[in-house]
Motif scaffolding. Structure first.
Motif, PDB file in Angstrom:
ATOM      1  N   VAL A   1     -49.539 -27.395  48.096  1.00 45.53           N
ATOM      2  CA  VAL A   1     -48.475 -26.534  48.626  1.00 45.53           C
ATOM      3  C   VAL A   1     -48.185 -26.883  50.084  1.00 45.53           C
ATOM      4  CG1 VAL A   1     -47.896 -24.148  49.228  1.00 45.53           C
ATOM      5  CG2 VAL A   1     -48.909 -24.657  47.012  1.00 45.53           C
ATOM      6  N   GLN A   2     -49.204 -27.130  50.880  1.00 48.09           N
ATOM      7  CA  GLN A   2     -48.986 -27.461  52.293  1.00 48.09           C
ATOM      8  C   GLN A   2     -48.274 -28.806  52.431  1.00 48.09           C
ATOM      9  OE1 GLN A   2     -52.984 -27.043  53.831  1.00 48.09           O
ATOM     10  NE2 GLN A   2     -52.590 -24.947  54.529  1.00 48.09           N
ATOM     11  N   GLU A   3     -48.592 -29.780  51.592  1.00 48.39           N
ATOM     12  CA  GLU A   3     -47.902 -31.063  51.650  1.00 48.39           C
ATOM     13  C   GLU A   3     -46.457 -30.944  51.178  1.00 48.39           C
ATOM     14  OE1 GLU A   3     -50.109 -34.059  49.584  1.00 48.39           O
ATOM     15  OE2 GLU A   3     -51.815 -33.922  50.947  1.00 48.39           O
ATOM     16  N   ARG A   4     -46.205 -30.099  50.183  1.00 49.43           N
ATOM     17  CA  ARG A   4     -44.848 -29.897  49.693  1.00 49.43           C
ATOM     18  C   ARG A   4     -43.996 -29.183  50.735  1.00 49.43           C
ATOM     19  NH1 ARG A   4     -45.474 -27.480  44.445  1.00 49.43           N
ATOM     20  NH2 ARG A   4     -45.803 -25.538  45.536  1.00 49.43           N
ATOM     21  N   GLY A   5     -44.607 -28.281  51.505  1.00 50.61           N
ATOM     22  CA  GLY A   5     -43.900 -27.581  52.564  1.00 50.61           C
ATOM     23  C   GLY A   5     -43.133 -26.353  52.105  1.00 50.61           C
TER      24      GLY A   5
ATOM     25  N   ARG B   1     -43.083 -22.001  45.704  1.00 55.01           N
ATOM     26  CA  ARG B   1     -42.120 -21.687  44.649  1.00 55.01           C
ATOM     27  C   ARG B   1     -42.402 -20.277  44.145  1.00 55.01           C
ATOM     28  NH1 ARG B   1     -43.083 -27.338  41.492  1.00 55.01           N
ATOM     29  NH2 ARG B   1     -42.270 -28.686  43.117  1.00 55.01           N
ATOM     30  N   CYS B   2     -41.452 -19.381  44.345  1.00 57.16           N
ATOM     31  CA  CYS B   2     -41.596 -17.995  43.903  1.00 57.16           C
ATOM     32  C   CYS B   2     -40.438 -17.655  42.983  1.00 57.16           C
ATOM     33  CB  CYS B   2     -41.588 -17.031  45.090  1.00 57.16           C
ATOM     34  SG  CYS B   2     -42.919 -17.307  46.253  1.00 57.16           S
ATOM     35  N   GLY B   3     -40.678 -16.755  42.075  1.00 57.20           N
ATOM     36  CA  GLY B   3     -39.617 -16.330  41.172  1.00 57.20           C
ATOM     37  C   GLY B   3     -39.921 -14.959  40.602  1.00 57.20           C
ATOM     38  N   SER B   4     -38.858 -14.279  40.191  1.00 49.90           N
ATOM     39  CA  SER B   4     -39.005 -12.959  39.600  1.00 49.90           C
ATOM     40  C   SER B   4     -37.949 -12.793  38.529  1.00 49.90           C
ATOM     41  CB  SER B   4     -38.851 -11.874  40.669  1.00 49.90           C
ATOM     42  OG  SER B   4     -38.873 -10.598  40.075  1.00 49.90           O
TER      43      SER B   4
ATOM     44  N   ALA C   1     -38.203  -6.556  42.664  1.00 47.84           N
ATOM     45  CA  ALA C   1     -37.840  -7.934  42.988  1.00 47.84           C
ATOM     46  C   ALA C   1     -37.860  -8.143  44.498  1.00 47.84           C
ATOM     47  CB  ALA C   1     -36.478  -8.277  42.409  1.00 47.84           C
ATOM     48  N   LEU C   2     -37.384  -7.169  45.250  1.00 45.56           N
ATOM     49  CA  LEU C   2     -37.406  -7.276  46.715  1.00 45.56           C
ATOM     50  C   LEU C   2     -38.847  -7.301  47.228  1.00 45.56           C
ATOM     51  CD1 LEU C   2     -34.480  -4.857  47.613  1.00 45.56           C
ATOM     52  CD2 LEU C   2     -34.469  -7.360  47.641  1.00 45.56           C
ATOM     53  N   PHE C   3     -39.709  -6.523  46.594  1.00 46.07           N
ATOM     54  CA  PHE C   3     -41.123  -6.535  46.975  1.00 46.07           C
ATOM     55  C   PHE C   3     -41.720  -7.920  46.764  1.00 46.07           C
ATOM     56  CE2 PHE C   3     -45.536  -6.300  45.461  1.00 46.07           C
ATOM     57  CZ  PHE C   3     -46.153  -5.870  46.620  1.00 46.07           C
ATOM     58  N   PHE C   4     -41.411  -8.560  45.602  1.00 46.39           N
ATOM     59  CA  PHE C   4     -41.934  -9.896  45.327  1.00 46.39           C
ATOM     60  C   PHE C   4     -41.394 -10.927  46.313  1.00 46.39           C
ATOM     61  CE2 PHE C   4     -42.694  -8.365  40.819  1.00 46.39           C
ATOM     62  CZ  PHE C   4     -44.067  -8.308  40.969  1.00 46.39           C
ATOM     63  N   GLN C   5     -40.136 -10.768  46.726  1.00 47.69           N
ATOM     64  CA  GLN C   5     -39.579 -11.685  47.729  1.00 47.69           C
ATOM     65  C   GLN C   5     -40.313 -11.534  49.058  1.00 47.69           C
ATOM     66  OE1 GLN C   5     -35.408 -10.908  47.993  1.00 47.69           O
ATOM     67  NE2 GLN C   5     -34.934 -11.866  46.010  1.00 47.69           N
ATOM     68  N   ASP C   6     -40.542 -10.291  49.460  1.00 48.61           N
ATOM     69  CA  ASP C   6     -41.262 -10.054  50.716  1.00 48.61           C
ATOM     70  C   ASP C   6     -42.702 -10.572  50.626  1.00 48.61           C
ATOM     71  OD1 ASP C   6     -39.065  -8.901  51.872  1.00 48.61           O
ATOM     72  OD2 ASP C   6     -39.668  -6.833  51.379  1.00 48.61           O
ATOM     73  N   LEU C   7     -43.346 -10.379  49.467  1.00 53.38           N
ATOM     74  CA  LEU C   7     -44.699 -10.870  49.261  1.00 53.38           C
ATOM     75  C   LEU C   7     -44.731 -12.396  49.340  1.00 53.38           C
ATOM     76  CD1 LEU C   7     -47.662 -10.235  48.534  1.00 53.38           C
ATOM     77  CD2 LEU C   7     -47.001 -10.422  46.136  1.00 53.38           C
ATOM     78  N   CYS C   8     -43.751 -13.052  48.753  1.00 52.51           N
ATOM     79  CA  CYS C   8     -43.680 -14.509  48.784  1.00 52.51           C
ATOM     80  C   CYS C   8     -43.499 -14.999  50.223  1.00 52.51           C
ATOM     81  CB  CYS C   8     -42.529 -14.990  47.908  1.00 52.51           C
ATOM     82  SG  CYS C   8     -42.465 -16.780  47.749  1.00 52.51           S
ATOM     83  N   ARG C   9     -42.650 -14.333  50.990  1.00 51.81           N
ATOM     84  CA  ARG C   9     -42.450 -14.707  52.396  1.00 51.81           C
ATOM     85  C   ARG C   9     -43.739 -14.530  53.192  1.00 51.81           C
ATOM     86  NH1 ARG C   9     -37.287 -11.972  51.759  1.00 51.81           N
ATOM     87  NH2 ARG C   9     -35.668 -13.575  51.649  1.00 51.81           N
ATOM     88  N   ALA C  10     -44.486 -13.459  52.907  1.00 53.71           N
ATOM     89  CA  ALA C  10     -45.746 -13.219  53.620  1.00 53.71           C
ATOM     90  C   ALA C  10     -46.777 -14.302  53.303  1.00 53.71           C
ATOM     91  CB  ALA C  10     -46.295 -11.841  53.264  1.00 53.71           C
TER      92      ALA C  10
ATOM     93  N   ALA D   1     -46.096 -17.348  52.321  1.00 55.01           N
ATOM     94  CA  ALA D   1     -45.585 -18.584  52.936  1.00 55.01           C
ATOM     95  C   ALA D   1     -45.891 -18.594  54.433  1.00 55.01           C
ATOM     96  CB  ALA D   1     -44.093 -18.731  52.694  1.00 55.01           C
ATOM     97  N   ALA D   2     -45.775 -17.450  55.084  1.00 55.92           N
ATOM     98  CA  ALA D   2     -46.059 -17.378  56.520  1.00 55.92           C
ATOM     99  C   ALA D   2     -47.517 -17.699  56.791  1.00 55.92           C
ATOM    100  CB  ALA D   2     -45.704 -15.992  57.058  1.00 55.92           C
TER     101      ALA D   2
END
Length: 128
Positions: free
Chosen positions: A90-94, A97-100, A108-117, A119-120
């Motif tokens: 994942v770190q090499e890919r940069g 990949r998240c989906g809902s 769905a908004l919760f999963f997007q926020d979780l994915c961003r967290a 990734a951060a």
């Protein structure tokens, strides 16, 4: 073998005296044990030979599985195997990949926020 209607069957036998007839001899108990031991030894040798052949055959298959698989960024129809740790991939890919399956809902908004967290933390920025 002949039988009449009212009497029991009559058996006629003829004694044949030939010098070529071999009479069976009784085996001693020790001879029976020897034959049984020989049979067991032959069985064990055959089983060991089969195991060795299987190990050699399966060992060649194992060498093919450890071959280096090239990294791909595009999704493929067939699953690919990469023996590196998932974090390193994942770190090499940069990107992560998240989906809902639920679009526009609070979940769905919760999963997007979780994915961003995630990734951060993993990639060092929430825009990845």
């Amino acid at each position: 073998l002949t039988a009449s209607a009212s009497s029991s069957p009559v058996i006629n036998a003829t004694l044949v005296e030939e010098p070529e007839v071999v009479v069976a001899e009784r085996m001693l108990l020790s001879e029976k044990k020897k034959m049984m031991i020989i049979g067991v030894v032959i069985f064990v040798v055959v089983i060991v030979a089969v195991v060795i052949i299987l190990v050699l055959f399966l060992d060649t298959k194992r060498d093919d599985e450890t071959a280096v698989v090239p990294e791909t960024r595009r999704p493929t129809m067939a699953p690919t195997f990469d023996n590196r740790p998932t974090l390193q991939i994942v770190q090499e890919r940069g990107s992560i990949r998240c989906g809902s399956a639920e679009n526009g809902t609070t979940r769905a908004l919760f999963f997007q926020d979780l994915c961003r967290a995630v990734a951060a933390v993993v990639l060092g920025g929430d825009e990845s």
